[in-house]
Design a protein around this motif. Structure first.
Motif, PDB file in Angstrom:
ATOM      1  N   ALA A 112      -4.153  42.796   5.087  1.00 35.88           N
ATOM      2  CA  ALA A 112      -2.833  42.324   5.510  1.00 35.88           C
ATOM      3  C   ALA A 112      -1.861  42.400   4.347  1.00 35.88           C
ATOM      4  O   ALA A 112      -2.234  42.262   3.183  1.00 35.88           O
ATOM      5  N   THR A 113      -0.592  42.621   4.664  1.00 37.22           N
ATOM      6  CA  THR A 113       0.473  42.511   3.677  1.00 37.22           C
ATOM      7  C   THR A 113       1.418  41.399   4.124  1.00 37.22           C
ATOM      8  O   THR A 113       1.457  41.043   5.305  1.00 37.22           O
ATOM      9  N   GLY A 114       2.163  40.855   3.161  1.00 36.92           N
ATOM     10  CA  GLY A 114       3.068  39.763   3.484  1.00 36.92           C
ATOM     11  C   GLY A 114       2.285  38.550   3.964  1.00 36.92           C
ATOM     12  O   GLY A 114       1.192  38.261   3.481  1.00 36.92           O
ATOM     13  N   SER A 115       2.828  37.863   4.957  1.00 40.89           N
ATOM     14  CA  SER A 115       2.167  36.662   5.493  1.00 40.89           C
ATOM     15  C   SER A 115       1.423  36.944   6.798  1.00 40.89           C
ATOM     16  O   SER A 115       1.026  36.021   7.505  1.00 40.89           O
ATOM     17  N   ALA A 151     -19.670  50.407   5.188  1.00 39.11           N
ATOM     18  CA  ALA A 151     -20.117  49.035   4.959  1.00 39.11           C
ATOM     19  C   ALA A 151     -21.477  48.836   5.620  1.00 39.11           C
ATOM     20  O   ALA A 151     -21.900  49.645   6.459  1.00 39.11           O
ATOM     21  N   THR A 152     -22.152  47.750   5.237  1.00 39.87           N
ATOM     22  CA  THR A 152     -23.372  47.325   5.909  1.00 39.87           C
ATOM     23  C   THR A 152     -23.183  45.868   6.303  1.00 39.87           C
ATOM     24  O   THR A 152     -22.187  45.235   5.925  1.00 39.87           O
ATOM     25  N   GLU A 153     -24.144  45.321   7.030  1.00 38.28           N
ATOM     26  CA  GLU A 153     -24.055  43.912   7.415  1.00 38.28           C
ATOM     27  C   GLU A 153     -24.161  42.988   6.203  1.00 38.28           C
ATOM     28  O   GLU A 153     -23.815  41.819   6.290  1.00 38.28           O
ATOM     29  N   GLN A 154     -24.606  43.507   5.068  1.00 36.89           N
ATOM     30  CA  GLN A 154     -24.719  42.701   3.850  1.00 36.89           C
ATOM     31  C   GLN A 154     -23.507  42.838   2.927  1.00 36.89           C
ATOM     32  O   GLN A 154     -23.463  42.234   1.862  1.00 36.89           O
ATOM     33  N   THR A 155     -22.513  43.636   3.312  1.00 39.07           N
ATOM     34  CA  THR A 155     -21.346  43.848   2.458  1.00 39.07           C
ATOM     35  C   THR A 155     -20.572  42.544   2.273  1.00 39.07           C
ATOM     36  O   THR A 155     -20.322  41.815   3.237  1.00 39.07           O
ATOM     37  N   THR A 156     -20.198  42.272   1.026  1.00 38.35           N
ATOM     38  CA  THR A 156     -19.367  41.123   0.674  1.00 38.35           C
ATOM     39  C   THR A 156     -18.070  41.638   0.059  1.00 38.35           C
ATOM     40  O   THR A 156     -17.933  42.846  -0.218  1.00 38.35           O
ATOM     41  N   TYR A 157     -17.144  40.736  -0.199  1.00 36.28           N
ATOM     42  CA  TYR A 157     -15.901  41.127  -0.868  1.00 36.28           C
ATOM     43  C   TYR A 157     -16.203  41.824  -2.194  1.00 36.28           C
ATOM     44  O   TYR A 157     -15.568  42.818  -2.549  1.00 36.28           O
ATOM     45  N   THR A 206      -6.462  36.545   2.550  1.00 37.27           N
ATOM     46  CA  THR A 206      -7.741  36.618   1.824  1.00 37.27           C
ATOM     47  C   THR A 206      -8.802  37.436   2.545  1.00 37.27           C
ATOM     48  O   THR A 206      -9.761  37.879   1.920  1.00 37.27           O
ATOM     49  N   VAL A 207      -8.670  37.643   3.847  1.00 32.87           N
ATOM     50  CA  VAL A 207      -9.690  38.325   4.638  1.00 32.87           C
ATOM     51  C   VAL A 207      -9.244  39.749   4.971  1.00 32.87           C
ATOM     52  O   VAL A 207      -8.110  39.975   5.394  1.00 32.87           O
ATOM     53  N   PRO A 226     -16.091  41.690   8.311  1.00 36.09           N
ATOM     54  CA  PRO A 226     -15.047  40.983   7.563  1.00 36.09           C
ATOM     55  C   PRO A 226     -15.559  40.599   6.176  1.00 36.09           C
ATOM     56  O   PRO A 226     -16.751  40.325   6.000  1.00 36.09           O
ATOM     57  N   VAL A 227     -14.662  40.615   5.191  1.00 37.44           N
ATOM     58  CA  VAL A 227     -14.972  40.134   3.839  1.00 37.44           C
ATOM     59  C   VAL A 227     -13.825  39.228   3.411  1.00 37.44           C
ATOM     60  O   VAL A 227     -12.692  39.381   3.874  1.00 37.44           O
ATOM     61  N   ASP A 228     -14.121  38.262   2.515  1.00 36.66           N
ATOM     62  CA  ASP A 228     -13.138  37.243   2.171  1.00 36.66           C
ATOM     63  C   ASP A 228     -13.104  37.037   0.657  1.00 36.66           C
ATOM     64  O   ASP A 228     -14.118  36.677   0.056  1.00 36.66           O
ATOM     65  N   SER A 229     -11.932  37.242   0.061  1.00 36.08           N
ATOM     66  CA  SER A 229     -11.800  37.077  -1.388  1.00 36.08           C
ATOM     67  C   SER A 229     -11.977  35.630  -1.824  1.00 36.08           C
ATOM     68  O   SER A 229     -12.292  35.363  -2.980  1.00 36.08           O
TER      69      SER A 229
END
Length: 195
Positions: A173-176, A127-133, A75-76, A54-57
């Motif tokens: 995700a799109t929308g809500s 991706a790797t375990e170190q990947t960020t947004y 955001t995720v 997972p990555v989070d803006s």
């Protein structure tokens, strides 16, 4: 590949674990998959993700590492790495997403709130375990948006298998829409698979 899922909260196996080609005989009902794609089920040979990141803006420099859960929200997003065996050369592979009804789940669970869909992109690198947004690999191709609902089975894309390669898909995700699910191939299978 084991026959049972690890308990929630324990660390997943490393990406270097054995290839995840398995054969199942039971599967959820499929959707309207085209003749050129695999069915939206796990009735044949398939791959499960070896890494979910997972990555989070809202925390763009934070590396969350590996997860058993796919998580998407406003955001995720989550990146799914798949190892495609060399023996799949010349075959067609499909990315499928399975979201069975809650009463069909035996060992897994998910929460789905809001309305909208999932937007999926194939990435230029895994991706790797170190990947960020901020370090998510570039998008190779946008695969479009699929509206999802409980009880659905979806073929997201189909194309020639990337035989012998590690491929990655980012799901947003799109929308809500907000979705958090425990990836699990036990009945009924839940999550993303390459079929």
């Amino acid at each position: 590949a084991g026959s049972a899922s690890a308990p929630a909260g324990s660390p997943p196996q490393s990406v270097a674990s054995t290839l995840a080609t398995v054969t199942k005989t039971s599967a959820p009902a499929s959707n309207t998959a085209s003749a050129s794609s695999c069915p939206a089920d796990l009735s044949g040979s398939y791959e499960f993700p070896h890494l979910i990141v997972p990555v989070d803006s809202s925390a763009p420099d934070k590396a969350y590492g590996t997860s058993y859960n796919g998580k998407i929200s406003s955001t995720v997003s989550s990146i799914f790495n798949f190892d495609i065996p060399a023996s799949d050369a010349g075959k067609t592979c499909s990315l499928v997403f399975l979201l069975p009804a809650h009463d069909q789940l035996q060992t897994s669970a998910y929460t789905l709130t809001g309305s909208g869909g999932i937007s999926v992109a194939e990435l230029t690198a895994p991706a790797t375990e170190q990947t960020t947004y901020n370090t998510v690999p570039k998008v190779a191709v946008e695969l479009g948006t699929t509206q999802v609902k409980e009880g659905g089975a979806y073929v997201v894309t189909s194309h020639a298998c990337g035989a012998g390669q590690r491929i990655a898909f980012e799901v947003r995700a799109t929308g809500s829409l907000k979705l958090d699910f425990f990836q699990d191939y036990n009945p009924s299978p839940l999550g993303f698979y390459v079929r």
